[in-house]
Motif scaffolding. Sequence first.
Motif, PDB file in Angstrom:
ATOM      1  N   LEU A 206     -12.510 -39.570   6.658  1.00 22.19           N
ATOM      2  CA  LEU A 206     -13.515 -38.525   6.852  1.00 22.19           C
ATOM      3  C   LEU A 206     -14.593 -39.064   7.775  1.00 22.19           C
TER       4      LEU A 206
ATOM      5  N   LEU B 130     -18.372 -38.157   8.965  1.00 22.22           N
ATOM      6  CA  LEU B 130     -19.548 -37.357   8.658  1.00 22.22           C
ATOM      7  C   LEU B 130     -20.487 -37.400   9.856  1.00 22.22           C
TER       8      LEU B 130
ATOM      9  N   SER C 297     -11.034 -33.740  14.929  1.00 22.75           N
ATOM     10  CA  SER C 297     -10.120 -33.782  13.791  1.00 22.75           C
ATOM     11  C   SER C 297      -8.674 -33.823  14.256  1.00 22.75           C
TER      12      SER C 297
ATOM     13  N   PHE D 165     -10.504 -35.862   8.557  1.00 24.85           N
ATOM     14  CA  PHE D 165     -11.430 -34.816   8.166  1.00 24.85           C
ATOM     15  C   PHE D 165     -12.721 -34.990   8.969  1.00 24.85           C
TER      16      PHE D 165
ATOM     17  N   ALA E  78     -16.772 -33.541   8.916  1.00 30.04           N
ATOM     18  CA  ALA E  78     -17.831 -32.754   8.296  1.00 30.04           C
ATOM     19  C   ALA E  78     -19.027 -32.807   9.234  1.00 30.04           C
TER      20      ALA E  78
ATOM     21  N   SER F 221     -22.752 -25.315   9.947  1.00 27.04           N
ATOM     22  CA  SER F 221     -22.111 -26.547   9.508  1.00 27.04           C
ATOM     23  C   SER F 221     -20.657 -26.240   9.151  1.00 27.04           C
TER      24      SER F 221
ATOM     25  N   VAL G  29     -16.645 -27.928   7.726  1.00 25.84           N
ATOM     26  CA  VAL G  29     -15.730 -28.962   7.231  1.00 25.84           C
ATOM     27  C   VAL G  29     -14.360 -28.625   7.799  1.00 25.84           C
TER      28      VAL G  29
ATOM     29  N   ASP H 227     -10.221 -29.897   8.416  1.00 27.12           N
ATOM     30  CA  ASP H 227      -9.189 -30.787   7.879  1.00 27.12           C
ATOM     31  C   ASP H 227      -8.517 -31.594   8.986  1.00 27.12           C
TER      32      ASP H 227
ATOM     33  N   ASP I 218     -17.268 -28.618  -0.789  1.00 27.58           N
ATOM     34  CA  ASP I 218     -15.817 -28.643  -0.672  1.00 27.58           C
ATOM     35  C   ASP I 218     -15.315 -29.815  -1.509  1.00 27.58           C
TER      36      ASP I 218
ATOM     37  N   LEU J 187     -12.318 -32.595  -1.222  1.00 26.19           N
ATOM     38  CA  LEU J 187     -11.369 -33.136  -0.250  1.00 26.19           C
ATOM     39  C   LEU J 187     -10.508 -34.222  -0.869  1.00 26.19           C
TER      40      LEU J 187
END
Length: 291
Positions: free
Chosen positions: A172, A174, A195, A201, A203, A216, A218, A220, A239, A241
């Motif tokens: 992920l 961020l 992604s 992921f 975010a 904003s 999120v 996958d 969410d 994940l």
Amino acid sequence: MTTPLSIGLVQTAALHHAADDPGAFATDVRRVVAAHPGVRLLAYPELHLCGHRPGEDPETVMHAAAEPLDGPRGTALAALARELGIWLVPGSVYEQGADGRIYNTAPVYAPTGERVAEYRKIFPWRPYETTASGGAFVVFDMAGHGRVGLTICYDAWFPEVTRHLAWQGADLVLNLVRTPTVDRAQEVVLAQANSIVNQVFMASLNAAAPDGVGRSVVVDPEGNVRAEAGPGPEEVLTDVLDLGEARRVRTRGTAGLTRVWDPFEAGRSPIALPLYAGRIDPESWRRGAEG
């Protein structure tokens, strides 16, 4: 096996002059956690604790708000994470570096209260941002969940940044954002693109008005938008994940087809990279991604 991770992205306006009311942020975090008790990773936008009001001189605010990471602000943030038993990313802050320069830095606090990571923005938005540039790609491990990488706003426009985090094993990424301009539309596309090409992921957490325009998202590891906030006032985007999904996509391919970490067969010659005065070496291509 990985344990699903519940995340909360607080799309909100900056807490202006936070130093004047040091308890205001803690009060807000406690409110969000009470409303979303399952959240394990809670994050706020870029410069949430160091924002300037419209009409204020950003340089003046920056110098007034800058502290070492282990200063009073950092001590309070660590205590808050420990009190609530959460992983806390309080947005980025102005960090007074030991070298005398000021950085735009995102710290991460574990549920134990330990600061487990700090990322300095590599690509400030020149010429408008005058903070010093960071020089390291940063990931941290969340035991049982997976590995998380950090970027700040404009970093997302440079594919090298997310690619390096994915190479370092991030499941992920961020991205903490403070975008009040129309190019937020492009940033949402970039979240999907980063992604897709890195199979992670994403975010992307933007501020709300007047500091940002929201939206904003999120995304996958195959580029699908899982959740999206609106352009309005504060919203908490949540969410759950399974970060192991990123590793599955890398192994089996996007849509069961495309495996971007597998282009090199054994014995193929390295490829020169003039841009970096370096090269892509088949011998090291997969090593970081396998984490």
